[in-house]
Motif scaffolding. Structure first.
Motif, PDB file in Angstrom:
ATOM      1  N   ASP A 181     -12.009 -44.521 -16.352  1.00 13.66           N
ATOM      2  CA  ASP A 181     -12.007 -45.994 -15.688  1.00 13.66           C
ATOM      3  C   ASP A 181     -10.733 -46.141 -15.105  1.00 13.66           C
ATOM      4  O   ASP A 181      -9.695 -45.493 -15.842  1.00 13.66           O
ATOM      5  CB  ASP A 181     -12.455 -47.113 -16.737  1.00 13.66           C
ATOM      6  CG  ASP A 181     -11.524 -47.600 -17.310  1.00 13.66           C
ATOM      7  OD1 ASP A 181     -10.472 -48.365 -16.887  1.00 13.66           O
ATOM      8  OD2 ASP A 181     -11.615 -47.293 -18.608  1.00 13.66           O
ATOM      9  N   PRO A 182     -10.608 -46.870 -13.913  1.00 16.45           N
ATOM     10  CA  PRO A 182      -9.525 -46.766 -13.331  1.00 16.45           C
ATOM     11  C   PRO A 182      -8.325 -47.694 -13.781  1.00 16.45           C
ATOM     12  O   PRO A 182      -6.906 -47.294 -13.955  1.00 16.45           O
ATOM     13  CB  PRO A 182      -9.569 -47.449 -11.682  1.00 16.45           C
ATOM     14  CG  PRO A 182     -11.116 -47.301 -11.691  1.00 16.45           C
ATOM     15  CD  PRO A 182     -11.758 -47.257 -13.106  1.00 16.45           C
ATOM     16  N   ARG A 183      -8.675 -48.632 -14.664  1.00 13.58           N
ATOM     17  CA  ARG A 183      -7.498 -49.338 -15.390  1.00 13.58           C
ATOM     18  C   ARG A 183      -6.788 -48.450 -16.424  1.00 13.58           C
ATOM     19  O   ARG A 183      -5.675 -48.485 -16.580  1.00 13.58           O
ATOM     20  CB  ARG A 183      -8.110 -50.685 -16.161  1.00 13.58           C
ATOM     21  CG  ARG A 183      -8.505 -51.720 -14.910  1.00 13.58           C
ATOM     22  CD  ARG A 183      -9.195 -53.073 -15.736  1.00 13.58           C
ATOM     23  NE  ARG A 183     -10.455 -52.501 -16.470  1.00 13.58           N
ATOM     24  CZ  ARG A 183     -11.066 -53.519 -17.104  1.00 13.58           C
ATOM     25  NH1 ARG A 183     -10.715 -54.576 -17.407  1.00 13.58           N
ATOM     26  NH2 ARG A 183     -12.063 -53.193 -17.669  1.00 13.58           N
ATOM     27  N   ARG A 241      -7.967 -44.367  -7.011  1.00 16.22           N
ATOM     28  CA  ARG A 241      -8.482 -45.611  -6.131  1.00 16.22           C
ATOM     29  C   ARG A 241      -8.469 -44.584  -4.557  1.00 16.22           C
ATOM     30  O   ARG A 241      -8.034 -45.483  -3.703  1.00 16.22           O
ATOM     31  CB  ARG A 241      -7.631 -46.830  -6.193  1.00 16.22           C
ATOM     32  CG  ARG A 241      -7.770 -47.619  -7.336  1.00 16.22           C
ATOM     33  CD  ARG A 241      -9.119 -48.067  -7.686  1.00 16.22           C
ATOM     34  NE  ARG A 241      -8.865 -49.080  -8.798  1.00 16.22           N
ATOM     35  CZ  ARG A 241     -10.106 -49.449  -9.058  1.00 16.22           C
ATOM     36  NH1 ARG A 241     -11.384 -49.248  -8.682  1.00 16.22           N
ATOM     37  NH2 ARG A 241      -9.780 -50.576 -10.269  1.00 16.22           N
ATOM     38  N   LYS A 242      -8.673 -43.516  -4.586  1.00 15.69           N
ATOM     39  CA  LYS A 242      -8.753 -42.621  -3.473  1.00 15.69           C
ATOM     40  C   LYS A 242     -10.109 -42.304  -3.102  1.00 15.69           C
ATOM     41  O   LYS A 242     -11.012 -41.555  -3.622  1.00 15.69           O
ATOM     42  CB  LYS A 242      -7.931 -41.374  -3.305  1.00 15.69           C
ATOM     43  CG  LYS A 242      -6.466 -41.642  -3.780  1.00 15.69           C
ATOM     44  CD  LYS A 242      -5.757 -40.180  -4.113  1.00 15.69           C
ATOM     45  CE  LYS A 242      -4.283 -40.301  -4.340  1.00 15.69           C
ATOM     46  NZ  LYS A 242      -3.668 -39.124  -4.760  1.00 15.69           N
ATOM     47  N   ASP A 245     -17.679 -49.210 -11.712  1.00 15.20           N
ATOM     48  CA  ASP A 245     -16.236 -48.543 -11.793  1.00 15.20           C
ATOM     49  C   ASP A 245     -15.835 -47.925 -12.977  1.00 15.20           C
ATOM     50  O   ASP A 245     -14.938 -47.943 -13.174  1.00 15.20           O
ATOM     51  CB  ASP A 245     -15.434 -49.973 -11.450  1.00 15.20           C
ATOM     52  CG  ASP A 245     -14.191 -49.536 -10.672  1.00 15.20           C
ATOM     53  OD1 ASP A 245     -14.035 -48.541 -10.010  1.00 15.20           O
ATOM     54  OD2 ASP A 245     -13.031 -50.268 -10.893  1.00 15.20           O
ATOM     55  N   ALA A 261     -15.522 -46.464  -5.166  1.00  9.32           N
ATOM     56  CA  ALA A 261     -15.732 -46.783  -6.424  1.00  9.32           C
ATOM     57  C   ALA A 261     -16.649 -45.619  -7.211  1.00  9.32           C
ATOM     58  O   ALA A 261     -17.458 -45.444  -6.843  1.00  9.32           O
ATOM     59  CB  ALA A 261     -16.165 -48.206  -6.689  1.00  9.32           C
ATOM     60  N   ASP A 301      -9.570 -38.321  -8.147  1.00  8.86           N
ATOM     61  CA  ASP A 301      -9.306 -39.027  -6.978  1.00  8.86           C
ATOM     62  C   ASP A 301      -9.793 -40.435  -6.848  1.00  8.86           C
ATOM     63  O   ASP A 301      -8.979 -41.512  -6.671  1.00  8.86           O
ATOM     64  CB  ASP A 301     -10.019 -38.299  -5.652  1.00  8.86           C
ATOM     65  CG  ASP A 301      -9.192 -36.964  -5.394  1.00  8.86           C
ATOM     66  OD1 ASP A 301      -7.881 -36.810  -5.810  1.00  8.86           O
ATOM     67  OD2 ASP A 301      -9.721 -36.183  -4.765  1.00  8.86           O
ATOM     68  N   ARG A 302     -10.963 -40.613  -7.493  1.00  6.58           N
ATOM     69  CA  ARG A 302     -11.479 -42.020  -7.202  1.00  6.58           C
ATOM     70  C   ARG A 302     -10.927 -42.969  -8.684  1.00  6.58           C
ATOM     71  O   ARG A 302     -10.948 -44.037  -8.309  1.00  6.58           O
ATOM     72  CB  ARG A 302     -13.064 -41.931  -7.430  1.00  6.58           C
ATOM     73  CG  ARG A 302     -13.405 -41.365  -5.786  1.00  6.58           C
ATOM     74  CD  ARG A 302     -14.837 -40.867  -5.981  1.00  6.58           C
ATOM     75  NE  ARG A 302     -16.009 -41.992  -6.337  1.00  6.58           N
ATOM     76  CZ  ARG A 302     -17.061 -41.568  -6.275  1.00  6.58           C
ATOM     77  NH1 ARG A 302     -17.666 -40.212  -6.075  1.00  6.58           N
ATOM     78  NH2 ARG A 302     -18.080 -42.470  -6.375  1.00  6.58           N
ATOM     79  N   LEU A 303     -10.479 -42.439  -9.426  1.00  5.65           N
ATOM     80  CA  LEU A 303      -9.911 -42.931 -10.667  1.00  5.65           C
ATOM     81  C   LEU A 303      -8.586 -43.656 -10.159  1.00  5.65           C
ATOM     82  O   LEU A 303      -8.045 -44.597 -10.515  1.00  5.65           O
ATOM     83  CB  LEU A 303      -9.721 -42.291 -11.932  1.00  5.65           C
ATOM     84  CG  LEU A 303     -10.749 -41.959 -12.519  1.00  5.65           C
ATOM     85  CD1 LEU A 303     -10.554 -40.677 -13.719  1.00  5.65           C
ATOM     86  CD2 LEU A 303     -11.568 -43.203 -13.471  1.00  5.65           C
ATOM     87  N   ARG A 355      -3.443 -41.209 -16.517  1.00 10.51           N
ATOM     88  CA  ARG A 355      -4.070 -39.955 -15.931  1.00 10.51           C
ATOM     89  C   ARG A 355      -3.956 -38.955 -16.552  1.00 10.51           C
ATOM     90  O   ARG A 355      -4.562 -37.848 -16.460  1.00 10.51           O
ATOM     91  CB  ARG A 355      -3.655 -39.768 -14.412  1.00 10.51           C
ATOM     92  CG  ARG A 355      -2.251 -39.502 -14.390  1.00 10.51           C
ATOM     93  CD  ARG A 355      -1.582 -39.552 -12.877  1.00 10.51           C
ATOM     94  NE  ARG A 355      -0.167 -39.016 -12.843  1.00 10.51           N
ATOM     95  CZ  ARG A 355       0.397 -38.137 -12.491  1.00 10.51           C
ATOM     96  NH1 ARG A 355      -0.628 -37.062 -12.330  1.00 10.51           N
ATOM     97  NH2 ARG A 355       1.546 -38.059 -12.187  1.00 10.51           N
ATOM     98  N   ALA A 389      -4.676 -45.817 -14.608  1.00  8.68           N
ATOM     99  CA  ALA A 389      -3.372 -46.166 -14.043  1.00  8.68           C
ATOM    100  C   ALA A 389      -2.140 -46.749 -15.283  1.00  8.68           C
ATOM    101  O   ALA A 389      -1.175 -47.207 -15.046  1.00  8.68           O
ATOM    102  CB  ALA A 389      -3.702 -47.371 -13.211  1.00  8.68           C
TER     103      ALA A 389
END
Length: 341
Positions: A299-301, A78-79, A27, A82, A74-76, A310, A304
């Motif tokens: 990373d996504p956390r 959550r599109k 992730d 992972a 996009d994947r960061l 972003r 967001a």
């Protein structure tokens, strides 16, 4: 390289060792940044293209997922799937060697790369301020230079190559912490004090790619994002200039290339080089996000975080040795960062 470092490099380069750390890359993604590339024909000393080739060959051979920067963003968000250690490449500024040399290497390995363009540079309006400083210190025949201004009172001894390099570094760093208009003024004063006439257009070692070259690179898989019009440190500009630099660079890029990337790159890219003011402008423009020059994984956390994450996506400088590359992409570096807290 010390003996201990050499042994460490040998261990992590041993087949199978790097894969032990792959869970740490779950992730997250590694985004690399590059700048200049060796170009002997133009007198450019930059990153060795052969080392870039070795790195890309390693990543392909070991089946790393190399994707576009847009895919990462996009994947960061959550599109999609992972990230699981995906890798993306970026280049900053828009020099001609980035089109002619880097463009060829990335195309050879079918590797996506996003180059951030300073649009005024490609339009022939300017050459970069740090290149002017380098040019002045390399071309002056004087053994010393003194500058007396309200902003600066400096004296440099230039009797050796080492002294010139040290003076250049010091002057460049000082220019990063003053207002943008003052920076350009003191560079003109430096040229006068050093007895060097600055050409109106950049000498060949500092030349930009052309828009035609950008479009040719686009056909081979390179994409392009905005990097301001004149490459100021945005936090050293007033609100009007900052807004204009972001908006006009995006508008100009959108006019010249087929599919501009909605991701911005901050000039210089340190945390102190931009702020909420710039983020608000990008929000209104509808940009997808922005990258910085600070080292770290994406990373996504973090992405967001409070709707500004972003616009603060971190990158690593692409390493000059293969073991260091392995360290970044395998999970070893991420494990070390987790231990450090």
């Amino acid at each position: 390289m010390g003996l201990g470092h050499a042994i460490y490099h040998r261990i992590i380069s041993t087949p199978g060792v790097a894969s032990l750390f792959s869970p740490a890359q779950r992730d997250c993604a590694t985004i690399f940044m590059l700048h200049r590339f060796d170009d002997p024909n133009r007198g450019v000393a930059g990153f060795d293209p052969a080392q870039l080739q070795r790195g890309l060959e390693y990543l392909r051979k070991n089946r790393y997922e190399i994707v576009s920067l847009e895919n990462i963003f996009d994947r960061l968000a959550r599109k999609g799937a992972a990230l699981r250690g995906a890798v993306a490449f970026t280049i900053d500024d828009g020099y001609v060697d980035q089109a002619e040399i880097a463009g060829r290497v990335f195309a050879e390995y079918d590797c996506p790369v996003t180059t951030f363009l300073t649009t005024g540079f490609l339009d022939g309006q300017l050459w970069f301020w740090w290149d002017k400083i380098e040019y002045i210190f390399s071309m002056t025949s004087q053994k010393s230079v003194k500058i007396t201004l309200p902003e600066l009172n400096l004296a440099y001894e230039l009797g050796s190559h080492g002294m010139r390099h040290k003076a250049q570094e010091d002057f460049t760093q000082r220019c990063k912490v003053i207002a943008d208009d003052a920076k350009h003024r003191i560079i003109v004063c430096l040229a006068e004090a050093a007895g060097v006439e600055l050409p109106k257009t950049p000498p060949q070692q500092y030349a930009p790619m052309s828009w035609d070259q950008a479009r040719m690179c686009e056909e081979r898989g390179m994409t392009f994002g905005p990097h301001t019009v004149t490459h100021p440190i945005l936090s050293r500009t007033d609100s009007h200039q900052s807004k204009t630099e972001i908006e006009e660079s995006w508008a100009r890029l959108s006019k010249e290339v087929r599919r501009p990337v909605k991701i911005f790159c901050y000039p210089n890219g340190r945390w102190e080089d931009f702020g909420q003011r710039e983020i608000d402008v990008m929000h209104k423009l509808g940009l997808q996000g922005a990258v910085v020059g600070e080292p770290g994984f994406a990373d996504p956390r973090s992405f967001a975080n409070d709707s500004v994450g972003r616009f603060k996506v971190m990158r690593f400088s692409f390493p000059e040795t293969l073991p260091d590359l392995v360290q970044y992409v395998s999970g070893i570096e991420r494990c070390k960062m987790m231990v450090r807290g």
